[in-house]
Design an enzyme around this catalytic site. Structure first.
Site, mmCIF file in Angstrom:
data_model
loop_
_atom_site.group_PDB
_atom_site.id
_atom_site.type_symbol
_atom_site.label_atom_id
_atom_site.label_comp_id
_atom_site.label_asym_id
_atom_site.label_seq_id
_atom_site.Cartn_x
_atom_site.Cartn_y
_atom_site.Cartn_z
ATOM 1 N N VAL A 167 0.898 -1.358 -0.153
ATOM 2 C CA VAL A 167 0.012 0.074 0.044
ATOM 3 C C VAL A 167 0.879 1.169 0.090
ATOM 4 O O VAL A 167 0.482 2.261 -0.783
ATOM 5 C CB VAL A 167 -0.955 0.128 1.115
ATOM 6 C CG1 VAL A 167 -2.083 1.006 1.250
ATOM 7 C CG2 VAL A 167 -1.794 -1.406 1.210
ATOM 8 N N ASP A 168 1.683 1.120 0.876
ATOM 9 C CA ASP A 168 2.818 2.365 0.634
ATOM 10 C C ASP A 168 3.465 2.517 -0.746
ATOM 11 O O ASP A 168 3.475 3.568 -1.100
ATOM 12 C CB ASP A 168 3.829 2.021 1.643
ATOM 13 C CG ASP A 168 3.503 2.645 3.201
ATOM 14 O OD1 ASP A 168 2.835 3.674 3.425
ATOM 15 O OD2 ASP A 168 4.132 1.756 4.078
ATOM 16 N N ILE A 169 3.543 1.317 -1.497
ATOM 17 C CA ILE A 169 4.660 1.507 -2.979
ATOM 18 C C ILE A 169 3.410 1.991 -3.687
ATOM 19 O O ILE A 169 3.713 3.127 -4.559
ATOM 20 C CB ILE A 169 5.080 0.283 -3.266
ATOM 21 C CG1 ILE A 169 5.721 -0.243 -2.291
ATOM 22 C CG2 ILE A 169 5.365 0.362 -4.711
ATOM 23 C CD1 ILE A 169 7.356 0.594 -2.340
#
Length: 376
Positions: A167-169
């Site tokens: 999700v961060d990526i």
């Protein structure tokens, strides 16, 4: 090829920490931007302490998303350091930050304040749940509350996180796209703007067919292990030695699969003549295919099926995956020579290929604060 990067001349003031923000700014740095990373004195980015694995005394986590950057330490609780930060944003083309909503406003470094100082600046805010919610956003938390864990794992009773902070990526990539779009607008008008992305919205968008299945059709998807809700056969099969992934996307591929496996009759079986019928009878189909796959090795089936255009492959670990990319001449690993390091720093390459202004690897990730206040 040009010796200048596509983003040469852009200055980015990077107040991002951990993963989403640093990943976005590293991609932009690879493409030529000058990124000045602001870190806390004595501590730095949280990921400097996230290990193992370690490379000497450095966290491989931190190294993965911070090349091509300068590091400046500023204590944003101190007036003089806040003034240094303001000096930086006055000349920056882009500001990136992922503090809790409201934090940069209290420091006098929020979007409205920066717009007054520099109306041409593109200001990117990354949050967990949007600008009006001060909930902290960590990837695991977003995977849980955002529904990703509910469709990942062997079954509905075993919610499972993805094995990387995906999700961060995804959010970092959305931030990068938003920044580039805002810069394009600025090129035409001279006007900066506020780019806002958040982890929850980014995940819901990236859930693609799964979130669309609910929004458009009212179907709440469930975990199905390695199977696909809309395509069959699209899953993992055991072979004589190790697992093999099969991803059959159309009837032609299925016909070729059946022929290679010596099961040509399956292609004319009414239960399997179309994708929708194969999905409806996936259990019977799996049983027929599994028996055939058990008679050969993963590499044997990989070679035989690939030759016929059937998408498949062995279940690799990351070392195997990088070796495959090497064999395919994708150049997945770069070594960065940097006078600050005794040995070259090995990193995964930027995946974007530009024919005229390619990504460059000018410097290894910085030591904490090594570029000093002069970089501001």
């Amino acid at each position: 090829m040009s010796t200048a990067g596509a983003l040469d001349g852009l200055v980015i003031a990077d107040f991002g920490r951990v993963l989403a923000g640093p990943y976005a700014t590293m991609i932009l740095a690879d493409l030529g931007a000058e990124v000045i990373k602001i870190e806390r004195p004595g501590v730095g980015d949280d990921t400097r302490a996230w290990g193992p694995p370690w490379v000497g005394e450095e966290s491989s986590y931190f190294l993965s998303v911070n090349r091509n950057k300068k590091s400046v330490t500023l204590d944003l609780r101190e007036r003089a350091d806040v003034e240094s930060a303001r000096d930086l944003v006055r000349r920056a083309d882009v500001v990136v930050q992922n503090f809790l909503p409201g934090t940069m406003d209290r420091l006098g470094l929020g979007y409205d304040a920066v717009r007054e100082m520099n109306p041409h600046t593109v200001y990117c805010s990354i949050s967990g749940f949007g600008a009006n919610n001060s909930l902290p956003g960590y990837d695991l938390l977003i995977q849980a509350v955002g529904g990703l864990m509910s469709i990942t794992g062997p079954d509905a009773a075993t919610p499972t996180k993805v094995g990387v902070a995906v999700v961060d990526i995804i959010t970092g990539l959305h931030a990068g796209v938003g920044i580039l779009a805002a810069l394009r607008h600025r090129d035409r008008t001279g006007e900066g703007q506020h780019v806002e992305v958040n982890l929850l919205s980014s995940l819901l968008s990236a859930l693609a067919n799964q979130s669309s299945g609910y929004v458009a059709a009212g179907v709440v998807p469930q975990a199905m292990g390695n199977r696909h809700p809309s395509v069959a056969p699209y899953e993992v099969f055991d072979t004589a030695d190790r697992p093999l992934v099969l991803a059959v996307g159309n009837d032609r591929q299925f016909g070729a699969l059946a022929e290679v496996l010596g099961l040509s009759e399956l292609a004319s079986d009414p239960r399997f003549t179309s994708n929708s019928s194969r999905v409806a009878h996936r259990v019977e189909l799996f049983e027929a295919l599994a028996a055939a796959f058990s008679r050969g090795t993963a590499d044997f089936w990989f070679e035989a099926l690939t030759e016929r255009g059937v998408p498949c492959g062995p279940l690799n670990d990351i070392a195997d995956a990088l070796a495959l990319a090497e064999r395919l001449n994708l150049d997945p690993v770069v070594s960065i020579d940097d006078p600050r390091r005794e040995v070259p720093t090995r990193q995964v390459a930027n995946p974007i290929r530009l024919s005229v202004t390619p990504a460059t690897y000018r410097s290894a990730p910085p030591r904490l604060g090594e570029d000093g206040a002069a970089a501001c």
